[in-house]
Enzyme design. Sequence first.
Site, PDB file in Angstrom:
ATOM      1  N   LYS A   8       0.819  -1.211   0.000  1.00 55.65           N
ATOM      2  CA  LYS A   8       0.000   0.000   0.000  1.00 55.65           C
ATOM      3  C   LYS A   8       0.855   1.264   0.000  1.00 55.65           C
ATOM      4  CE  LYS A   8      -3.602   2.411   2.631  1.00 55.65           C
ATOM      5  NZ  LYS A   8      -4.419   2.426   3.875  1.00 55.65           N
ATOM      6  N   ASP A  19       0.275   2.725   5.166  1.00 49.07           N
ATOM      7  CA  ASP A  19       0.037   2.348   6.554  1.00 49.07           C
ATOM      8  C   ASP A  19      -0.528   0.948   6.749  1.00 49.07           C
ATOM      9  OD1 ASP A  19      -2.319   3.763   5.285  1.00 49.07           O
ATOM     10  OD2 ASP A  19      -3.279   2.967   7.072  1.00 49.07           O
ATOM     11  N   CYS A  20      -0.451   0.086   5.767  1.00 48.76           N
ATOM     12  CA  CYS A  20      -1.042  -1.250   5.890  1.00 48.76           C
ATOM     13  C   CYS A  20      -0.183  -2.156   6.775  1.00 48.76           C
ATOM     14  CB  CYS A  20      -1.187  -1.876   4.508  1.00 48.76           C
ATOM     15  SG  CYS A  20      -1.746  -3.588   4.545  1.00 48.76           S
ATOM     16  N   LYS A  47      -5.901   2.244  -8.438  1.00 51.33           N
ATOM     17  CA  LYS A  47      -5.048   1.077  -8.671  1.00 51.33           C
ATOM     18  C   LYS A  47      -4.652   0.984 -10.141  1.00 51.33           C
ATOM     19  CE  LYS A  47      -7.520  -1.264  -4.977  1.00 51.33           C
ATOM     20  NZ  LYS A  47      -8.560  -2.269  -4.632  1.00 51.33           N
ATOM     21  N   VAL A  60      -3.670  -5.826  -1.063  1.00 48.43           N
ATOM     22  CA  VAL A  60      -2.235  -5.848  -0.770  1.00 48.43           C
ATOM     23  C   VAL A  60      -2.037  -6.459   0.623  1.00 48.43           C
ATOM     24  CG1 VAL A  60      -1.597  -3.891  -2.214  1.00 48.43           C
ATOM     25  CG2 VAL A  60      -2.394  -3.465   0.106  1.00 48.43           C
ATOM     26  N   SER A  73      -1.184 -12.103   3.508  1.00 48.80           N
ATOM     27  CA  SER A  73       0.092 -12.100   4.240  1.00 48.80           C
ATOM     28  C   SER A  73       0.373 -13.436   4.921  1.00 48.80           C
ATOM     29  CB  SER A  73       0.123 -10.959   5.265  1.00 48.80           C
ATOM     30  OG  SER A  73      -0.878 -11.118   6.248  1.00 48.80           O
ATOM     31  N   HIS A 159       0.386   0.461  15.025  1.00 47.07           N
ATOM     32  CA  HIS A 159      -0.851   1.161  14.681  1.00 47.07           C
ATOM     33  C   HIS A 159      -1.636   1.498  15.940  1.00 47.07           C
ATOM     34  CE1 HIS A 159      -1.535   0.911  10.168  1.00 47.07           C
ATOM     35  NE2 HIS A 159      -0.316   0.425  10.349  1.00 47.07           N
ATOM     36  N   TRP A 290      -6.342   5.911   9.204  1.00 45.19           N
ATOM     37  CA  TRP A 290      -7.407   5.552  10.143  1.00 45.19           C
ATOM     38  C   TRP A 290      -8.496   6.607  10.236  1.00 45.19           C
ATOM     39  CZ3 TRP A 290      -8.444   0.928  11.743  1.00 45.19           C
ATOM     40  CH2 TRP A 290      -7.436  -0.021  11.849  1.00 45.19           C
ATOM     41  N   LYS A 293     -12.110   5.925   9.042  1.00 41.65           N
ATOM     42  CA  LYS A 293     -12.789   4.879   9.820  1.00 41.65           C
ATOM     43  C   LYS A 293     -13.240   5.429  11.179  1.00 41.65           C
ATOM     44  CE  LYS A 293      -9.875   1.316   7.672  1.00 41.65           C
ATOM     45  NZ  LYS A 293      -8.983   2.224   6.950  1.00 41.65           N
TER      46      LYS A 293
END
Length: 296
Positions: A8, A19-20, A47, A60, A73, A159, A290, A293
């Site tokens: 990302k 920030d992923c 993208k 990702v 992952s 995070h 963030w 959200k």
Amino acid sequence: MVLEIAVKAAVGAPDILGDCPFSQRALLTLEEKKIPYKSHLINLSDKPQWFLEVNPEGKVPVVKFDDKWVADSDVIVGILEEKYPEPSLATPPEFASVGSKIFPSFVKFLKSKDPNDGTEQALLEELKALDDHLKAHGPFIAGEKISAVDLSLAPKLYHLEVALAHFKNWTIPDKLTHVLNYIEPQAPPETLRSDPSEFDSFISLPGQIIRNILFVIGVRVAVQDLFIQFPGGIMLLQLKRALGVLDLQINCGSRGAYDSVVLGFFMELLFSRESFEKTKAAKEYIIAGWEPKVNA
């Protein structure tokens, strides 16, 4: 062979690492295993066509193995461990799920608008469980060596630390000393030193620059020398080397007041590792990631 990985990009800054935490987990694994790689930063709001062609779901991270792009992952880390077994990052099965509920608990607390809905307490309970585990098994989750479960948890704790400090003015409680020491060495608490003057004149530790000095009751720690001499006498250290991290115990000899004290010199745990510094997102991009959200 250089692996290709798509991760990302930062929100509002497509040329900067984003920030992923799952992308960082994959990057951390590549770094810890010293695997050469080329990263592609993906703007998730726009993208590129080539990315959607090789990865229609558009998620990702993805890594290219043998001309095939692989997502998720968990899957990526498993393949890397199989294809590049040294140094091993395999986590013993009994420790694989340690800390797994912290991230969802953090997200619920972060997004909560009701201070009495129990989300803060739920997060505290998960952090306390991790603290208890580290006290019994640390310094890392599986003992003396860093493993895949640490590399999964580290970005999520980062995070947690950044987002909760910014949006809720909330920090991990000081009493969770093992969690705090796990992510980043803390300053020595004066209350644990009944006679601080006894510890103010260390002799040098050959070949190493000590990052932090920590006095904590009952914590396993890392050091890089065979003995330390204080004004009160020589304290012998029983050392066990494991990938550069040494399990340390101190026999305090005549200094009876310190029989239960473990003296720690933390060289590298989570946030202070070179691999983490190279792969972490800047705090402002974590906050930017963030914000939608939190405000939803």
